[in-house]
Write a protein that holds these residues in place. Structure first.
Motif, PDB file in Angstrom:
ATOM      1  N   MET A   1       0.835  -1.356  -0.026  1.00  7.72           N
ATOM      2  CA  MET A   1      -0.043   0.109  -0.001  1.00  7.72           C
ATOM      3  C   MET A   1       0.853   1.181  -0.103  1.00  7.72           C
ATOM      4  O   MET A   1       0.518   2.285  -0.647  1.00  7.72           O
ATOM      5  CB  MET A   1      -0.709  -0.029   1.269  1.00  7.72           C
ATOM      6  CG  MET A   1      -1.999   1.333   1.116  1.00  7.72           C
ATOM      7  SD  MET A   1      -2.799   1.049  -0.099  1.00  7.72           S
ATOM      8  CE  MET A   1      -4.146  -0.196   0.397  1.00  7.72           C
ATOM      9  N   SER A   2       1.809   1.139   0.719  1.00 11.11           N
ATOM     10  CA  SER A   2       2.649   2.474   0.643  1.00 11.11           C
ATOM     11  C   SER A   2       3.532   2.814  -0.592  1.00 11.11           C
ATOM     12  O   SER A   2       3.699   4.044  -1.152  1.00 11.11           O
ATOM     13  CB  SER A   2       4.078   2.251   1.731  1.00 11.11           C
ATOM     14  OG  SER A   2       4.856   1.133   1.455  1.00 11.11           O
ATOM     15  N   LYS A   3       3.584   1.802  -1.153  1.00 12.09           N
ATOM     16  CA  LYS A   3       4.032   1.905  -2.781  1.00 12.09           C
ATOM     17  C   LYS A   3       3.107   2.805  -3.462  1.00 12.09           C
ATOM     18  O   LYS A   3       3.307   3.403  -4.504  1.00 12.09           O
ATOM     19  CB  LYS A   3       4.691   0.764  -3.325  1.00 12.09           C
ATOM     20  CG  LYS A   3       5.904   0.034  -2.673  1.00 12.09           C
ATOM     21  CD  LYS A   3       6.123  -1.224  -3.624  1.00 12.09           C
ATOM     22  CE  LYS A   3       7.583  -1.897  -2.972  1.00 12.09           C
ATOM     23  NZ  LYS A   3       7.783  -3.152  -3.965  1.00 12.09           N
ATOM     24  N   THR A   4       1.912   2.426  -3.319  1.00  6.89           N
ATOM     25  CA  THR A   4       0.765   2.811  -3.968  1.00  6.89           C
ATOM     26  C   THR A   4       0.457   4.546  -3.648  1.00  6.89           C
ATOM     27  O   THR A   4       0.400   5.247  -4.561  1.00  6.89           O
ATOM     28  CB  THR A   4      -0.546   2.297  -3.699  1.00  6.89           C
ATOM     29  OG1 THR A   4      -0.470   0.808  -4.048  1.00  6.89           O
ATOM     30  CG2 THR A   4      -1.826   3.008  -4.474  1.00  6.89           C
ATOM     31  N   PHE A   5       0.690   4.858  -2.376  1.00  7.17           N
ATOM     32  CA  PHE A   5       0.673   6.193  -1.910  1.00  7.17           C
ATOM     33  C   PHE A   5       1.893   6.917  -2.696  1.00  7.17           C
ATOM     34  O   PHE A   5       1.746   8.230  -2.707  1.00  7.17           O
ATOM     35  CB  PHE A   5       0.744   6.118  -0.307  1.00  7.17           C
ATOM     36  CG  PHE A   5      -0.563   5.677   0.222  1.00  7.17           C
ATOM     37  CD1 PHE A   5      -1.796   6.127  -0.295  1.00  7.17           C
ATOM     38  CD2 PHE A   5      -0.723   4.937   1.254  1.00  7.17           C
ATOM     39  CE1 PHE A   5      -2.877   5.859   0.045  1.00  7.17           C
ATOM     40  CE2 PHE A   5      -1.606   4.580   2.016  1.00  7.17           C
ATOM     41  CZ  PHE A   5      -3.014   4.781   1.310  1.00  7.17           C
ATOM     42  N   SER A  32       8.157  -3.081 -14.126  1.00  6.76           N
ATOM     43  CA  SER A  32       7.000  -3.712 -13.842  1.00  6.76           C
ATOM     44  C   SER A  32       5.921  -3.240 -12.836  1.00  6.76           C
ATOM     45  O   SER A  32       4.774  -3.385 -12.761  1.00  6.76           O
ATOM     46  CB  SER A  32       7.265  -5.178 -14.079  1.00  6.76           C
ATOM     47  OG  SER A  32       8.092  -5.390 -12.895  1.00  6.76           O
ATOM     48  N   THR A  33       6.937  -3.195 -11.813  1.00  7.18           N
ATOM     49  CA  THR A  33       5.975  -2.781 -10.669  1.00  7.18           C
ATOM     50  C   THR A  33       5.574  -1.341 -10.789  1.00  7.18           C
ATOM     51  O   THR A  33       4.340  -1.062 -10.204  1.00  7.18           O
ATOM     52  CB  THR A  33       7.255  -2.728  -9.391  1.00  7.18           C
ATOM     53  OG1 THR A  33       7.701  -3.773  -8.992  1.00  7.18           O
ATOM     54  CG2 THR A  33       6.620  -2.056  -8.013  1.00  7.18           C
ATOM     55  N   ALA A  34       6.280  -0.259 -11.202  1.00  7.17           N
ATOM     56  CA  ALA A  34       5.713   1.052 -11.607  1.00  7.17           C
ATOM     57  C   ALA A  34       4.470   0.792 -12.690  1.00  7.17           C
ATOM     58  O   ALA A  34       3.478   1.490 -12.247  1.00  7.17           O
ATOM     59  CB  ALA A  34       6.726   1.887 -12.096  1.00  7.17           C
ATOM     60  N   TYR A  35       4.597  -0.018 -13.494  1.00  6.47           N
ATOM     61  CA  TYR A  35       3.496  -0.127 -14.476  1.00  6.47           C
ATOM     62  C   TYR A  35       2.237  -0.525 -13.696  1.00  6.47           C
ATOM     63  O   TYR A  35       1.186  -0.341 -14.119  1.00  6.47           O
ATOM     64  CB  TYR A  35       4.059  -0.957 -15.641  1.00  6.47           C
ATOM     65  CG  TYR A  35       3.062  -1.147 -16.674  1.00  6.47           C
ATOM     66  CD1 TYR A  35       2.970  -0.200 -17.652  1.00  6.47           C
ATOM     67  CD2 TYR A  35       2.252  -2.383 -16.835  1.00  6.47           C
ATOM     68  CE1 TYR A  35       1.807  -0.251 -18.864  1.00  6.47           C
ATOM     69  CE2 TYR A  35       1.371  -2.524 -17.789  1.00  6.47           C
ATOM     70  CZ  TYR A  35       1.152  -1.476 -18.641  1.00  6.47           C
ATOM     71  OH  TYR A  35       0.262  -1.698 -19.793  1.00  6.47           O
ATOM     72  N   ARG A  36       2.369  -1.834 -13.046  1.00  6.01           N
ATOM     73  CA  ARG A  36       1.206  -2.136 -12.330  1.00  6.01           C
ATOM     74  C   ARG A  36       0.675  -1.424 -11.245  1.00  6.01           C
ATOM     75  O   ARG A  36      -0.402  -1.206 -11.202  1.00  6.01           O
ATOM     76  CB  ARG A  36       1.724  -3.588 -11.517  1.00  6.01           C
ATOM     77  CG  ARG A  36       0.939  -4.153 -10.799  1.00  6.01           C
ATOM     78  CD  ARG A  36       1.413  -5.639 -10.022  1.00  6.01           C
ATOM     79  NE  ARG A  36       2.566  -5.101  -9.345  1.00  6.01           N
ATOM     80  CZ  ARG A  36       2.563  -4.714  -8.021  1.00  6.01           C
ATOM     81  NH1 ARG A  36       1.484  -4.205  -7.223  1.00  6.01           N
ATOM     82  NH2 ARG A  36       3.716  -4.456  -7.327  1.00  6.01           N
ATOM     83  N   LEU A  37       1.573  -0.512 -10.401  1.00  8.17           N
ATOM     84  CA  LEU A  37       0.932   0.437  -9.569  1.00  8.17           C
ATOM     85  C   LEU A  37       0.222   1.472 -10.258  1.00  8.17           C
ATOM     86  O   LEU A  37      -0.867   1.810  -9.919  1.00  8.17           O
ATOM     87  CB  LEU A  37       1.966   1.032  -8.896  1.00  8.17           C
ATOM     88  CG  LEU A  37       2.792   0.031  -7.774  1.00  8.17           C
ATOM     89  CD1 LEU A  37       3.921   0.979  -7.175  1.00  8.17           C
ATOM     90  CD2 LEU A  37       1.644  -0.330  -6.598  1.00  8.17           C
TER      91      LEU A  37
END
Length: 241
Positions: A1-5, A32-37
């Motif tokens: 969740m912190s990555k989303t914020f 891939s993580t940035a794209y997914r978020l």
């Protein structure tokens, strides 16, 4: 969740949009993580994606929530008419700001009839250079600790960069009840701000009038303090206790 914020904050810092590749570079996450978020934010309408530019921006859901918070706190819908009346009476732009960390966060503006303000809702101004920031800092119970934490970077040649000079100015602000700055935050602009206290004497916000230097000197803005303080009191009366 912190990555989303974290990604939401990043979008807020790039109002013109940012690509997934650039987001990955800034955050240090794999692409891939940035794209997914970012994709998850788009699905929930917290972000928008422009296929033509491949850029992501904040979505309407963020705006909807921000408007709810602002209205709940009496900072938007409940006070807009008061700022509009202040601007109509003075002929100058009015600005309402609150404290956010070591910055002044603009929550509402009403442009004057002849020019628009240099700040928009959502913008942050340094506490030490802006009138709205100085008014907030002067009445901060932990002002000394805040001063110690500030970097005192200059925005213009007139910006105060010496902590001791700022301490003296804050004392003057507390004595006079208003904070004035002449081209300390933006070249060509004067501004004057007063604190907004609730009915229990707690600092809620700061309220300012801003004018280009060719229209009004700082002394001429000082003459408008009675109107500014009356509007501040009217705003305070609308805050829920």
């Amino acid at each position: 969740m912190s990555k989303t914020f974290e990604m939401l904050e990043l979008l807020g810092d790039h109002p013109d949009g940012i690509s997934a590749a650039r987001a990955a570079e800034i955050t240090g996450h794999p692409f891939s993580t940035a794209y997914r978020l970012l994709g998850g934010l788009v699905e929930s309408d917290y972000a928008s994606f422009d296929p033509s530019t491949k850029a992501y921006t904040l979505g309407m859901e963020v705006f909807r929530l921000a408007q709810k918070v602002a209205h709940r706190r009496g900072l938007s819908g409940a006070t807009r008419d008061l700022l509009a009346e202040l601007t109509a009476a003075t002929g100058e732009s009015s600005i309402l700001a609150v404290r956010r960390g070591n910055a002044a966060l603009t929550v509402l503006t009403v442009d004057g009839p002849q020019f628009r303000t240099t700040t928009d809702p959502g913008d942050e101004s340094p506490l030490h250079t802006s009138a709205i920031g100085q008014a907030l800092l002067a009445h901060d119970p932990a002002a000394e600790a805040t001063i110690e934490a500030l970097e005192f970077e200059a925005r213009t040649p007139n910006s105060i960069t010496d902590p001791d000079q700022m301490r003296r100015k804050l004392e003057q602000i507390r004595e006079t009840g208003w904070a004035g700055q002449s081209e300390e935050n933006d070249v060509g602009m004067n501004a004057l701000a007063v604190p907004v206290f609730d009915l229990d004497g707690r600092l809620l916000a700061s309220l300012a009038l801003a004018a280009p230097v060719f229209r009004r000197s700082l002394d001429e803005l000082v003459a408008l303090v009675p109107q500014l303080t009356k509007t501040a009191a009217d705003i305070a009366a609308r805050f829920p206790r």
